[in-house]
Design an enzyme around this catalytic site. Structure first.
Site, mmCIF file in Angstrom:
data_model
loop_
_atom_site.group_PDB
_atom_site.id
_atom_site.type_symbol
_atom_site.label_atom_id
_atom_site.label_comp_id
_atom_site.label_asym_id
_atom_site.label_seq_id
_atom_site.Cartn_x
_atom_site.Cartn_y
_atom_site.Cartn_z
ATOM 1 N N HIS A 1 33.514 20.451 98.231
ATOM 2 C CA HIS A 1 33.715 20.603 96.791
ATOM 3 C C HIS A 1 34.701 19.542 96.300
ATOM 4 O O HIS A 1 35.636 19.164 97.005
ATOM 5 C CB HIS A 1 34.223 22.007 96.458
ATOM 6 C CG HIS A 1 33.116 23.017 96.364
ATOM 7 N ND1 HIS A 1 33.298 24.358 96.592
ATOM 8 C CD2 HIS A 1 31.796 22.865 96.055
ATOM 9 C CE1 HIS A 1 32.144 24.996 96.422
ATOM 10 N NE2 HIS A 1 31.223 24.114 96.105
ATOM 11 N N ASP B 1 37.212 19.328 94.317
ATOM 12 C CA ASP B 1 38.666 19.501 94.261
ATOM 13 C C ASP B 1 39.311 19.405 95.642
ATOM 14 O O ASP B 1 40.532 19.510 95.764
ATOM 15 C CB ASP B 1 39.031 20.830 93.587
ATOM 16 C CG ASP B 1 38.461 22.057 94.291
ATOM 17 O OD1 ASP B 1 37.348 21.960 94.831
ATOM 18 O OD2 ASP B 1 39.116 23.115 94.279
#
EC number: 3.1.26.11
Length: 320
Positions: A65, A67
């Protein structure tokens, strides 16, 4: 051994928390720093610390992901621009090599050091040498997400110098031989076995660092008996259904795991921007009702991980 948190927020950066990244500082143990995840802005966060990018020898990616990985290409390029020449190894799920190589190719970034990838698939050992062993297993998230268990090998026992002197063994190179466990013969004919003069081995320390996950049975063996468990706390105590829906965990679920696993200390990160100071205090307070030795970390906080015989010493220092 220390952990320094470079980003403790969830999803998007906020004014007080950057997105996920932490540094495991092993400067005394092996003169290296290991990075776990590299969310957007990680290299900017490093600039606010004493960490030298060239000391970062390994990067462990929990999952893909954004982030947790958007800061990786920039960090790799800056490490090169700052004169880094030592090899760097990236451990992570399938797809991390494509992401990094494509980013570097499209941006025409050329590294001054060798870059190696270790793609993690079946649970097992990611890395092992004479000083550390890193194992991993898949957790329960919307995409493949790993938890890592970092185990330090035992330290050899110290030379019992008082016992050596009591035996009237003269100082000199013979002390080193005894510490190495060798059998030595003195000029006067006396023979001594090194193992008789060495104290017990010092057990190594264990750290468990988890990526995003909701509660799952595979988490327990990774965390079992760890001195420190780093676990996400995206949701609060009354949001278990939302946590399950979005494949995340609540603070009290993490605390229950810490209690069940018998860890020494629980460090909660991946904090939603919805939780401001009063909310963060609530997360810590309610988790402590289940597992008292819980702490919600913040960006730039440094956590010292002492040997078990030293754990009465303060374990937390905050960057001024």
């Amino acid at each position: 051994m220390e952990i320094q948190f470079l980003g403790t927020g969830a999803g998007s950066p906020s004014k007080s928390r950057n997105v996920s990244s932490l540094a495991l500082k092993l400067l005394d143990e092996r003169n290296e720093v290991w990075l776990f995840d590299a969310g957007e802005g990680t290299q900017h966060q490093i600039l606010q610390t004493a960490i030298r990018p060239r000391k970062i020898a390994k990067v462990f990616i929990t999952h893909l992901h954004g982030d947790h990985i958007f800061g990786l290409p920039g960090f790799l390029a800056s490490r090169s621009n700052q004169g880094g020449t030592d090899p760097l190894t990236i451990y992570g799920p399938s797809g991390i090599e494509d992401f990094v190589k494509t980013s570097l190719k499209v941006s025409q970034s050329h590294l001054s050091y060798p870059l190696k990838f270790v793609l993690l698939q079946h649970p097992g050992v990611a890395f092992e040498d004479q000083t550390f062993k890193v194992t991993f297993d898949r957790l329960d998230h919307r995409i493949t997400s790993f938890g890592f268990r970092i185990e330090e090998k035992p330290h050899p026992g110290e030379l019992l110098i008082d016992k050596v002197r009591a035996a009237k063994i003269p100082s000199g190179p013979v002390y080193a031989a005894l510490k190495a466990g060798e059998t030595v013969t003195l000029p006067d004919g006396r023979i001594f076995a090194g193992h008789d003069f060495i104290g017990p081995a010092q057990p190594g320390r264990t750290v468990a660092i988890f990526g995003d996950t909701r509660m799952c049975n595979r988490a327990l063996p990774l965390a079992a008996g760890a001195d420190v468990l780093v676990h996400e706390s995206t949701f609060g105590p009354d949001e278990s259904q939302l946590a399950k829906q979005y494949y995340h965990a609540t603070n009290v679920q993490a605390a229950a795991l810490a209690k069940r696993a018998g860890v020494g200390r629980l460090l909660l990160n991946h904090i939603s921007a919805r939780y401001l100071s009063p909310g963060v205090a609530m997360l810590e307070k309610t988790a402590r009702q289940i597992f008292p030795n819980t702490h919600v970390v913040k960006d730039f906080e440094e956590i010292n991980i002492p040997f078990r015989s030293e754990q009465s010493e303060p374990a937390v220092t905050v960057k001024s």
